[in-house]
Scaffold this active site. Sequence first.
Site, PDB file in Angstrom:
ATOM      1  N   ASN A 123       0.876  -1.181   0.000  1.00 27.28           N
ATOM      2  CA  ASN A 123       0.000   0.000   0.000  1.00 27.28           C
ATOM      3  C   ASN A 123       0.903   1.218   0.000  1.00 27.28           C
ATOM      4  O   ASN A 123       1.452   1.609   1.030  1.00 27.28           O
ATOM      5  CB  ASN A 123      -0.912  -0.024   1.233  1.00 27.28           C
ATOM      6  CG  ASN A 123      -1.873   1.160   1.277  1.00 27.28           C
ATOM      7  OD1 ASN A 123      -1.854   2.026   0.404  1.00 27.28           O
ATOM      8  ND2 ASN A 123      -2.697   1.208   2.303  1.00 27.28           N
TER       9      ASN A 123
ATOM     10  N   ARG B 117      -9.475  10.421  19.397  1.00 27.41           N
ATOM     11  CA  ARG B 117      -9.189  10.205  20.819  1.00 27.41           C
ATOM     12  C   ARG B 117      -8.975  11.537  21.529  1.00 27.41           C
ATOM     13  O   ARG B 117      -9.432  11.734  22.666  1.00 27.41           O
ATOM     14  CB  ARG B 117      -7.975   9.287  20.989  1.00 27.41           C
ATOM     15  CG  ARG B 117      -8.235   7.851  20.565  1.00 27.41           C
ATOM     16  CD  ARG B 117      -6.970   7.040  20.458  1.00 27.41           C
ATOM     17  NE  ARG B 117      -6.125   7.505  19.356  1.00 27.41           N
ATOM     18  CZ  ARG B 117      -5.051   6.856  18.917  1.00 27.41           C
ATOM     19  NH1 ARG B 117      -4.690   5.716  19.489  1.00 27.41           N
ATOM     20  NH2 ARG B 117      -4.326   7.339  17.918  1.00 27.41           N
TER      21      ARG B 117
ATOM     22  N   ARG C 117     -10.423  16.412   6.464  1.00 28.88           N
ATOM     23  CA  ARG C 117     -11.158  16.783   5.247  1.00 28.88           C
ATOM     24  C   ARG C 117     -12.546  17.314   5.609  1.00 28.88           C
ATOM     25  O   ARG C 117     -13.199  16.793   6.514  1.00 28.88           O
ATOM     26  CB  ARG C 117     -11.289  15.584   4.306  1.00 28.88           C
ATOM     27  CG  ARG C 117      -9.980  15.026   3.812  1.00 28.88           C
ATOM     28  CD  ARG C 117     -10.207  13.848   2.884  1.00 28.88           C
ATOM     29  NE  ARG C 117      -8.983  13.075   2.687  1.00 28.88           N
ATOM     30  CZ  ARG C 117      -8.920  11.760   2.673  1.00 28.88           C
ATOM     31  NH1 ARG C 117     -10.019  11.038   2.852  1.00 28.88           N
ATOM     32  NH2 ARG C 117      -7.783  11.144   2.501  1.00 28.88           N
TER      33      ARG C 117
ATOM     34  N   ARG D 178      -2.421  -2.300  -3.481  1.00 24.14           N
ATOM     35  CA  ARG D 178      -3.609  -1.481  -3.272  1.00 24.14           C
ATOM     36  C   ARG D 178      -3.454  -0.219  -4.114  1.00 24.14           C
ATOM     37  O   ARG D 178      -2.526   0.565  -3.927  1.00 24.14           O
ATOM     38  CB  ARG D 178      -3.761  -1.104  -1.801  1.00 24.14           C
ATOM     39  CG  ARG D 178      -5.026  -0.290  -1.558  1.00 24.14           C
ATOM     40  CD  ARG D 178      -5.142   0.181  -0.127  1.00 24.14           C
ATOM     41  NE  ARG D 178      -6.351   0.974   0.043  1.00 24.14           N
ATOM     42  CZ  ARG D 178      -6.660   1.624   1.155  1.00 24.14           C
ATOM     43  NH1 ARG D 178      -5.846   1.566   2.197  1.00 24.14           N
ATOM     44  NH2 ARG D 178      -7.770   2.313   1.240  1.00 24.14           N
TER      45      ARG D 178
ATOM     46  N   GLU E 156      -8.518  -5.151   5.105  1.00 20.73           N
ATOM     47  CA  GLU E 156      -8.337  -4.887   3.679  1.00 20.73           C
ATOM     48  C   GLU E 156      -7.235  -5.751   3.072  1.00 20.73           C
ATOM     49  O   GLU E 156      -7.336  -6.179   1.916  1.00 20.73           O
ATOM     50  CB  GLU E 156      -8.040  -3.401   3.473  1.00 20.73           C
ATOM     51  CG  GLU E 156      -9.219  -2.504   3.829  1.00 20.73           C
ATOM     52  CD  GLU E 156      -8.834  -1.052   3.944  1.00 20.73           C
ATOM     53  OE1 GLU E 156      -9.084  -0.295   2.984  1.00 20.73           O
ATOM     54  OE2 GLU E 156      -8.297  -0.660   4.995  1.00 20.73           O
TER      55      GLU E 156
ATOM     56  N   HIS F  26     -12.360   3.479  -0.518  1.00 23.67           N
ATOM     57  CA  HIS F  26     -12.456   2.485   0.567  1.00 23.67           C
ATOM     58  C   HIS F  26     -13.206   1.238   0.111  1.00 23.67           C
ATOM     59  O   HIS F  26     -13.739   0.489   0.938  1.00 23.67           O
ATOM     60  CB  HIS F  26     -13.159   3.058   1.809  1.00 23.67           C
ATOM     61  CG  HIS F  26     -12.455   4.198   2.457  1.00 23.67           C
ATOM     62  ND1 HIS F  26     -13.134   5.300   2.949  1.00 23.67           N
ATOM     63  CD2 HIS F  26     -11.141   4.421   2.696  1.00 23.67           C
ATOM     64  CE1 HIS F  26     -12.268   6.151   3.463  1.00 23.67           C
ATOM     65  NE2 HIS F  26     -11.053   5.651   3.316  1.00 23.67           N
TER      66      HIS F  26
END
Length: 401
Positions: free
Chosen positions: A7, A286, A243, A94, A388, A183
């Site tokens: 990836n 968090r 974003r 990926r 994934e 995704h």
Amino acid sequence: MEILIINSGSSSLKYQLVDSTTGEAKAKGVADRIGIDGSFVKYVAVKNGKEVEVKKEQPIPNHEVAMDIVTTLLTDPEVGVIKNPEDIKAIGHRTVHGGEKFVQPTIITDEVIAEIERLIPISPLHNPASLEGIRAAQKLFTKATHVGVFDTAFHQTMPARAYRYAIPNEYYEKYGLRSYGFHGTSHKFVDAEARKYLNNPYLKNITIHLGNGASMAAVNQEGKCIDTSMGLTPLDGLIMGTRSGQLDPSVVFFLVEQLGLSLDQVKNLLNKKSGMIGLTGYSDARDVAALYRSGDANAALCYEMYGYRVRKFIGAYTAALNGVDSIVFTAGLGEHDALTRSFACKEMEFFGIKLDEKKNEELNHPTKPVEIQAADSRVKILIIPTNEEWQIAKEVVGLVK
């Protein structure tokens, strides 16, 4: 079969050596801050039944050097899990943007590389990085079959009414301006896991991938995606870590025309300085949760907005599917943040969605699918850990056997 999963990001190269039958990671890690000061490689493996970990801080000027370091670690006599690169028979890459052409895993050829290059104008942040990783791996793993697994592929079953933008036809026909979604590997994995877990192949299912990037998908009774929240790029849809998600395009005009920002500044603002970090100063949920529990008003508003956006999409996708049987939370926040799930499910009784708050707290961080709906909820509410890499490995094996 063991599959090496790559990836490749703009400044990172994540990797896993995965058993395609069990999903077990024999080795995994990341080469990070590629081309940036402070670069390092992290490597974790299971050898002779024991976990070993290596972290090396060293200059990593490009992806080719990163891939060389990773290969050296994988084959190291002390910590490696393979003898030489020829042991790797298949590599799954990926690849973020496959456009309309790549609707399934594809063996990488010169023609495939050329098509990924052609898509760079609509994926300028991701496709160049994917190509760097592909080329670096091809030089070192010359005996392996290299397969591209595309994040956009799962969403290519969307009908035109869902993926087209109401702009002049020529911009779609000539330039491919449409919604693609992302995704897809994660959505595909957890949707299949939900059908298996609930023993129902005909679910009307809404998958909710909530991480630093976040997206949702509506999956019909045939297991096909009919709509998704991200668009031409991963900027659209839900509020994310940095974003903005969905907004009126005229915001861009205002920022440029009234405030004098350049287009590059606007792009940076919406991609890297908005979302949670824009509302609270923090991109990590968090930290935002800690602020929320301290009574911070901005954090409270952030959670309200985040949950409200998820609920709006649940409502829209329930309409698109003409009903819903299950909703699935996955990825970093989806699996590990009970507060996010609580805000995403509140005031949804009309749709038959009712959360059991006790289960939501107690079954946080699951290692397998769990149900967190109330006893009188008509809709199943699941947390399913995404994987994934395993999904990519399974798809690669199906192509190279």
